[in-house]
Design an enzyme around this catalytic site. Sequence first.
Site, mmCIF file in Angstrom:
data_model
loop_
_atom_site.group_PDB
_atom_site.id
_atom_site.type_symbol
_atom_site.label_atom_id
_atom_site.label_comp_id
_atom_site.label_asym_id
_atom_site.label_seq_id
_atom_site.Cartn_x
_atom_site.Cartn_y
_atom_site.Cartn_z
ATOM 1 N N GLY A 1 -11.336 0.763 11.554
ATOM 2 C CA GLY A 1 -12.572 0.649 12.679
ATOM 3 C C GLY A 1 -13.489 1.472 12.649
ATOM 4 C CG ASP B 1 -1.584 2.664 9.764
ATOM 5 O OD1 ASP B 1 -2.486 2.137 9.411
ATOM 6 O OD2 ASP B 1 -0.744 2.881 8.712
ATOM 7 C CG ASP C 1 -5.380 -0.161 3.988
ATOM 8 O OD1 ASP C 1 -6.060 -0.026 3.950
ATOM 9 O OD2 ASP C 1 -4.072 -0.462 4.363
HETATM 10 C C1 GAL Z 1 -1.791 1.157 6.433
HETATM 11 C C2 GAL Z 1 -2.387 -0.248 6.703
HETATM 12 C C3 GAL Z 1 -1.104 -0.813 7.063
HETATM 13 C C4 GAL Z 1 -0.052 -0.896 5.477
HETATM 14 C C5 GAL Z 1 0.057 0.616 4.828
HETATM 15 C C6 GAL Z 1 0.447 -0.319 3.562
HETATM 16 O O1 GAL Z 1 -3.144 1.609 5.405
HETATM 17 O O2 GAL Z 1 -2.715 0.861 7.858
HETATM 18 O O3 GAL Z 1 -1.050 -1.935 7.953
HETATM 19 O O4 GAL Z 1 -1.017 -2.141 5.118
HETATM 20 O O5 GAL Z 1 -1.116 0.737 4.752
HETATM 21 O O6 GAL Z 1 0.206 0.674 2.783
#
Ligand code: GAL
Length: 407
Positions: free
Chosen positions: A206, A227, A152
Amino acid sequence: MKQNSRVAFFLVALLCLLALPATNALAQATVAQTPPMGWNSWNYFASKVDDKGIRAAADQIVSTGMKDAGYVYVNIDDTWEGERDASGVIHTNSKFPDMKALADYVHSKGLKIGIYSGPGTKTCAGYPASLGHEEQDAKSYAGWGIDYLKYDLCSFIPDVMEKQAPNDKAAQMKLMIAAYEKMSKALKDATQQTGRPIVLSLCQYGWDSVWEWAPALGGNLWRTTGDIEPRWQSIYDIASQQAGLADYAGPGHWNDPDMLEVGNGKLSLAENRTHFSWWAMLAAPLLAGNDLPNMKPEVKAILTNKDVIAIDQDPLGKQARHVYSDGEVEVWTRPLQGGGMAIAVINVGSDRVSTHPFHLNLEKLGLHGEQSGKDLWTGKEVTMKNGDGIELPSHDILLVRIDQPKM
Ligand code: GAL
């Protein structure tokens, strides 16, 4: 051993050794041949995830029949990370006393286990991420027996992109791509030793048309949007953004419109059904994100509908296209292996209720004459004709599989 046999033995052993990396490379290339299916901790538990919860999720995946329906990965999302030791090796925090033992437990159930990190200094929830420790982390994951990594972007944006290339978007994107390449290579090197491939899931919302470059660097799936939230509007917005991405998905590499919210928030039964069907049409990874120990029977029935799952997992791997809209009703189709077709008719309107039917134009789908298929939510055989009236309550779906469409 005679001299000749010794030489033969040596040659065979050498060939086996040379073949090992090739076998592993093959294993890496053959993961995610259909969209990954499983469960992820984030959407319902967020930072409340712990070892006990992951074991309970694994148990439930087996006892509810989800495993039999195809759910395999049990994915730990953010907040498992502890501190690094003096040599930089990452450790778990107190919620996860022994990651290897947890992975062994999940594997003992015939399931696989996933983990989460990012290319920056910190994850989105502020825990240590992998910047400068990519090879070490990949080795730790491989050593624990991890099968899946969600990577991420998060703090990589301020940590590296904005710092190293201020006001230069193009240069920032290059840095981002390089960061994903780095972890992909680290995973390949680490799994070379273990022979257990790790699915790579890119989570960078994306940016920079990720679908164009992620497959080449070894990405097996990539988030296509921000999200998801357990609200109809979020599901609808995300699904709408998938139109135009069909050509980028295929065996081993998938568009990821984010994990499922089926059973979460205040989604109605129709909305849960539509969300699940739409993701199946999109050949999306099916990662449930609900409270498995307290799953309602109607939610379980949706998540384990084998006919709908078969659409998602169709070996041809062709994602659905939005063929046409008529007012607030959308029609999407997906080609299936063997010449079949899946048709989704979705009432996306909040106000249009089923007081008057929508008339399906089969010719716009390239179909001519009467079509026989199966309604995948009622399980009944159906016959469809051009102009048929279809009554659909708000946010509900008609999902039909036609194995021998008449073109
Ligand atoms: C976001 C991600 C989520 C989750 C979250 C955890 O950036 O899109 O799916 O993983 O971080 O902190």
